[in-house]
Design an enzyme around this catalytic site. Structure first.
Site, PDB file in Angstrom:
ATOM      1  N   PHE A   1       1.701 -37.231 -12.369  1.00  0.00           N
ATOM      2  CA  PHE A   1       0.723 -37.462 -11.301  1.00  0.00           C
ATOM      3  C   PHE A   1       1.263 -37.148  -9.911  1.00  0.00           C
ATOM      4  O   PHE A   1       0.497 -37.006  -8.968  1.00  0.00           O
ATOM      5  CB  PHE A   1       0.243 -38.931 -11.341  1.00  0.00           C
TER       6      PHE A   1
ATOM      7  N   LYS B   1      -2.410 -29.430 -19.301  1.00  0.00           N
ATOM      8  CA  LYS B   1      -2.987 -30.777 -19.214  1.00  0.00           C
ATOM      9  C   LYS B   1      -2.475 -31.422 -17.938  1.00  0.00           C
ATOM     10  O   LYS B   1      -1.311 -31.812 -17.852  1.00  0.00           O
ATOM     11  CB  LYS B   1      -2.582 -31.646 -20.409  1.00  0.00           C
TER      12      LYS B   1
ATOM     13  N   GLU C   1      -3.904 -37.250 -16.035  1.00  0.00           N
ATOM     14  CA  GLU C   1      -5.255 -37.823 -16.078  1.00  0.00           C
ATOM     15  C   GLU C   1      -5.530 -38.641 -14.815  1.00  0.00           C
ATOM     16  O   GLU C   1      -6.647 -39.043 -14.556  1.00  0.00           O
ATOM     17  CB  GLU C   1      -5.419 -38.696 -17.334  1.00  0.00           C
ATOM     18  N   ARG C   2      -4.467 -38.847 -13.996  1.00  0.00           N
ATOM     19  CA  ARG C   2      -4.670 -39.661 -12.802  1.00  0.00           C
ATOM     20  C   ARG C   2      -5.063 -38.823 -11.580  1.00  0.00           C
ATOM     21  O   ARG C   2      -5.520 -39.364 -10.585  1.00  0.00           O
ATOM     22  CB  ARG C   2      -3.396 -40.454 -12.512  1.00  0.00           C
TER      23      ARG C   2
ATOM     24  N   SER D   1       7.894 -38.965 -17.013  1.00  0.00           N
ATOM     25  CA  SER D   1       8.835 -40.069 -17.214  1.00  0.00           C
ATOM     26  C   SER D   1       9.694 -39.847 -18.465  1.00  0.00           C
ATOM     27  O   SER D   1       9.345 -39.059 -19.347  1.00  0.00           O
ATOM     28  CB  SER D   1       8.045 -41.369 -17.393  1.00  0.00           C
TER      29      SER D   1
ATOM     30  N   CYS E   1      10.224 -37.336  -7.599  1.00  0.00           N
ATOM     31  CA  CYS E   1      11.359 -37.423  -8.520  1.00  0.00           C
ATOM     32  C   CYS E   1      12.656 -37.160  -7.783  1.00  0.00           C
ATOM     33  O   CYS E   1      13.726 -37.436  -8.295  1.00  0.00           O
ATOM     34  CB  CYS E   1      11.190 -36.452  -9.661  1.00  0.00           C
TER      35      CYS E   1
ATOM     36  N   GLU F   1      14.154 -46.914 -12.637  1.00  0.00           N
ATOM     37  CA  GLU F   1      13.514 -46.062 -11.626  1.00  0.00           C
ATOM     38  C   GLU F   1      12.343 -46.847 -11.046  1.00  0.00           C
ATOM     39  O   GLU F   1      11.460 -47.273 -11.790  1.00  0.00           O
ATOM     40  CB  GLU F   1      13.009 -44.775 -12.289  1.00  0.00           C
TER      41      GLU F   1
HETATM   42  P1  NAD Z   1       4.254 -40.037 -17.185  1.00  0.00           P
HETATM   43  O1  NAD Z   1       5.352 -39.742 -18.132  1.00  0.00           O
HETATM   44  O2  NAD Z   1       3.594 -41.349 -17.251  1.00  0.00           O
HETATM   45  O3  NAD Z   1       3.092 -38.940 -17.380  1.00  0.00           O
HETATM   46  C1  NAD Z   1       3.396 -37.569 -17.452  1.00  0.00           C
HETATM   47  C2  NAD Z   1       2.475 -36.927 -18.467  1.00  0.00           C
HETATM   48  O4  NAD Z   1       2.748 -37.457 -19.755  1.00  0.00           O
HETATM   49  C3  NAD Z   1       1.007 -37.185 -18.174  1.00  0.00           C
HETATM   50  O5  NAD Z   1       0.300 -35.984 -18.332  1.00  0.00           O
HETATM   51  C4  NAD Z   1       0.614 -38.237 -19.182  1.00  0.00           C
HETATM   52  O6  NAD Z   1      -0.705 -38.088 -19.621  1.00  0.00           O
HETATM   53  C5  NAD Z   1       1.582 -38.019 -20.323  1.00  0.00           C
HETATM   54  N1  NAD Z   1       1.974 -39.279 -20.967  1.00  0.00           N
HETATM   55  C6  NAD Z   1       2.204 -40.467 -20.373  1.00  0.00           C
HETATM   56  N2  NAD Z   1       2.564 -41.388 -21.282  1.00  0.00           N
HETATM   57  C7  NAD Z   1       2.552 -40.784 -22.479  1.00  0.00           C
HETATM   58  C8  NAD Z   1       2.846 -41.206 -23.800  1.00  0.00           C
HETATM   59  N3  NAD Z   1       3.212 -42.458 -24.064  1.00  0.00           N
HETATM   60  N4  NAD Z   1       2.742 -40.314 -24.790  1.00  0.00           N
HETATM   61  C9  NAD Z   1       2.394 -39.056 -24.536  1.00  0.00           C
HETATM   62  N5  NAD Z   1       2.103 -38.602 -23.296  1.00  0.00           N
HETATM   63  C10 NAD Z   1       2.183 -39.437 -22.288  1.00  0.00           C
HETATM   64  O7  NAD Z   1       4.814 -39.733 -15.721  1.00  0.00           O
HETATM   65  P2  NAD Z   1       4.088 -39.964 -14.344  1.00  0.00           P
HETATM   66  O8  NAD Z   1       4.022 -41.433 -14.086  1.00  0.00           O
HETATM   67  O9  NAD Z   1       2.831 -39.185 -14.283  1.00  0.00           O
HETATM   68  O10 NAD Z   1       5.122 -39.291 -13.358  1.00  0.00           O
HETATM   69  C11 NAD Z   1       6.197 -39.978 -12.790  1.00  0.00           C
HETATM   70  C12 NAD Z   1       7.472 -39.701 -13.533  1.00  0.00           C
HETATM   71  O11 NAD Z   1       7.717 -38.304 -13.570  1.00  0.00           O
HETATM   72  C13 NAD Z   1       8.704 -40.300 -12.862  1.00  0.00           C
HETATM   73  O12 NAD Z   1       9.551 -40.808 -13.848  1.00  0.00           O
HETATM   74  C14 NAD Z   1       9.332 -39.108 -12.154  1.00  0.00           C
HETATM   75  O13 NAD Z   1      10.704 -39.226 -11.906  1.00  0.00           O
HETATM   76  C15 NAD Z   1       9.042 -38.020 -13.127  1.00  0.00           C
HETATM   77  N6  NAD Z   1       9.073 -36.712 -12.501  1.00  0.00           N
HETATM   78  C16 NAD Z   1      10.156 -35.925 -12.754  1.00  0.00           C
HETATM   79  C17 NAD Z   1      10.255 -34.693 -12.143  1.00  0.00           C
HETATM   80  C18 NAD Z   1      11.437 -33.819 -12.396  1.00  0.00           C
HETATM   81  O14 NAD Z   1      11.352 -32.616 -12.125  1.00  0.00           O
HETATM   82  N7  NAD Z   1      12.525 -34.347 -12.914  1.00  0.00           N
HETATM   83  C19 NAD Z   1       9.235 -34.253 -11.283  1.00  0.00           C
HETATM   84  C20 NAD Z   1       8.141 -35.089 -11.069  1.00  0.00           C
HETATM   85  C21 NAD Z   1       8.069 -36.323 -11.687  1.00  0.00           C
END
Ligand code: NAD
Length: 522
Positions: free
Chosen positions: A171, A195, A198-199, A248, A303, A403
């Site tokens: 997101f 994809k 969704e947020r 994440s 991140c 985090e």
């Molecule tokens: P998230 O993992 O909750 O969601 C990311 C994607 O995964 C979304 O599209 C979501 O629909 C999907 N998802 C979420 N939970 C899932 C599950 N249990 N099973 C399958 N799919 C699932 O992450 P977020 O909250 O949207 O983003 C924040 C996180 O992303 C932080 O941890 C941040 O550090 C990380 N991030 C990392 C980078 C990098 O390049 N290292 C860049 C941006 C964000």
């Protein structure tokens, strides 16, 4: 449906405010270059984080819609693969031009759906646009290799697209992260199913509209929606050859493991806990400005946010100035003039962040600046957390091990540079790190010994531009960093090598008998 159906609001007259949208529209999905309303029975409500007013409902794409997206991409692939690289390059030129022309519109959708300030949202778009601009060099990037390996014999290595590939986005950068995939995946000749989070899918929907206008043929970019169910479909669908994931650790480690077990290529950038080491010889003003900006900008939801400060020696005396500077930040709706940071993404996120601050207090740390309970007057219903500084933090505390992903800076004290390096290296994450010092020798020692993958020297958020790659390390990247986003590794991720070895020999030089031994090329 008209392209403007991409957004919950009239895309040509995007609101630049947080007023309630009278009749929010559902977000459509995007297939064969058309926006289509989903037949979904389940929807995820998307609220403006500044007000919690409903902006749109995001469908959980149905099985039939997910399958249709794959079939559309499969159908598009042969012709897209056969499209000349120069024609693909022209589409990329047009795409980048359209992103520039729609910059404000993209940023407005981000501010409305994600919450970050409009100026910061423009930066989100720009950092993605730069990846698309770099993808315009695709003919050069795809140049192969050739070597005469023996008399009359040569081997050529070609880069070929994989086929249907997918991207799963987080997101926090609704434009930049889709743009880590869209230009490179498609310019290399793949068909991409994306994809968005969704947020906040609005920016990705506008990008789809622009890609269509730029000339991407039907099916080369399809957008599906939903949460874990859509992700599971992507992981298990055999036609999808590769997955780019950013998000994440919880989701990413699962996607990496199950996707890899299914024989797919998976690149996955994960969570972070980025440290800044501040040395007594640093330029104090520059260091403090940088740390405040990088800790609290985007409400700490980057991140590469500098969420952890390691104060070496007497720099701990600078804490009150740091707190003054953080306190002066204007926390407000992202469209408000002068806003420095907006809300966090959801009420659940606010609660989680506040609980982590509570835990720090319970574990004996000091809350030097407390953002809990903060509310800007105009937006009492948003997900607000004011800038928070926690001092006297010890490595075992939860606020250090987890985090936080909010506007919270945790501060630890050490006496020497070596101790700072040991502390930072002991942390399991390794996305980014920064050092503030005027000494070249100190910076060089730090750079050599530190294990984080992206090092800033007097630079707070050292995210490399797209001629390099995003190079996280340790727990911040799955697969030990076998695959990075954008740059040369980005091209490698979306292509596979094909080698062709050929012999062109005149008739009279052909040997009379078969040679059964392994060729030695001598
Ligand atoms: P998230 O993992 O909750 O969601 C990311 C994607 O995964 C979304 O599209 C979501 O629909 C999907 N998802 C979420 N939970 C899932 C599950 N249990 N099973 C399958 N799919 C699932 O992450 P977020 O909250 O949207 O983003 C924040 C996180 O992303 C932080 O941890 C941040 O550090 C990380 N991030 C990392 C980078 C990098 O390049 N290292 C860049 C941006 C964000």
């Amino acid at each position: 449906r008209p392209a403007s159906a991409a957004l919950a609001f009239d895309a040509d007259n995007y609101p630049m405010n947080h007023e309630k949208i009278e009749s929010p529209k559902d977000t459509p999905y995007f297939i064969d270059n058309k926006f289509v309303q989903s037949e979904a029975t389940q929807f995820i409500e998307l609220h403006d984080p500044s007000t919690n007013n409903l902006v749109t409902r995001v469908p959980q794409s149905t099985d039939a819609e997910l399958k249709a997206a794959v079939e559309s991409a499969q159908k598009a692939f042969p012709a897209w693969k056969a499209t000349s690289i120069m024609a693909r390059q022209q589409i990329m030129f047009k795409f980048t031009q359209l992103i520039r022309e729609n910059w404000d519109r993209l940023a407005a959708s981000i501010t409305l759906e994600q919450g970050k300030t409009f100026a910061d949202a423009k930066g989100d778009v720009l950092r993605g646009l730069q990846v698309a601009e770099a993808a315009c060099a695709i003919p050069q990037s795809m140049v192969g290799e050739v070597l005469e390996v023996a008399k009359d014999m040569e081997t050529r290595a070609y880069r070929e697209p994989l086929g249907v590939v997918a991207a799963i986005c987080p997101f926090n950068f609704p434009a930049m992260i889709p743009l880590w995939s869209i230009p490179i995946a498609t310019a290399t000749g793949n068909c991409l199913i994306l994809k968005p989070s969704e947020r906040d899918p609005g920016a990705a929907m506008i990008l789809a509209e622009l890609a269509q206008k730029a000339g991407l043929p039907d099916g080369v970019l399809n957008i599906v929606h939903g949460a874990a169910k859509t992700v599971d479909f992507i992981i298990d669908e055999p036609a999808i050859k590769a997955i780019s994931f950013v998000g994440s650790n919880r989701a990413g480690e699962y996607i990496f493991t199950r996707g890899s077990a299914n024989g797919k290529r998976v690149q996955a950038n994960l969570g972070a806990k980025n440290h800044a080491a501040i040395l007594p010889d640093a330029n104090k003003q520059h260091a403090l400005n940088s740390i405040v900006g990088a800790a609290f900008g985007a409400a700490g939801q980057r991140c590469m946010a500098l969420s952890t400060l390691v104060m070496v020696g007497e720099t701990k005396e600078w804490l009150s100035e740091l707190a003054e500077s953080a306190k002066a930040l204007n926390v407000n709706g992202g469209f408000e003039k002068g806003a420095d940071l907006g809300p966090v993404i959801s009420p659940q996120s606010k609660e989680r962040i506040e609980k982590l601050i509570d835990s720090a207090e319970e574990e004996g740390a000091t809350i030097l600046l407390d953002g809990r309970g903060f509310k800007p007057e105009k937006y009492p219903n948003g997900n607000w957390v004011g800038p928070t500084i926690i001092t006297n933090v010890k490595p075992h505390m939860k606020c250090y091990t987890e985090e936080i992903f909010g506007p919270v800076l945790v501060c630890l004290n050490v006496d020497t540079l070596d101790e700072a390096v040991d502390l930072i290296n002991a942390n399991e994450y390794g996305n980014g790190v920064a050092i503030f010092t005027k000494s070249g020798a100190t910076a060089t020692a730090f750079q050599k010994n530190i294990e984080a993958g992206q090092v800033g020297i007097n630079v707070p958020i050292p995210v490399p531009l797209p001629m390099f790659s995003f190079t996280g390390n340790k727990k911040s990247i799955a697969g030990g960093g076998a695959s990075y986003f954008y740059g040369k590794p980005g091209i490698q991720f979306y292509t596979q090598l094909k080698t062709v070895t050929s012999l062109w020999r005149s008739e009279d030089a052909i040997s009379k008998a078969a040679d059964v031994a392994m060729p030695t090329h001598s």
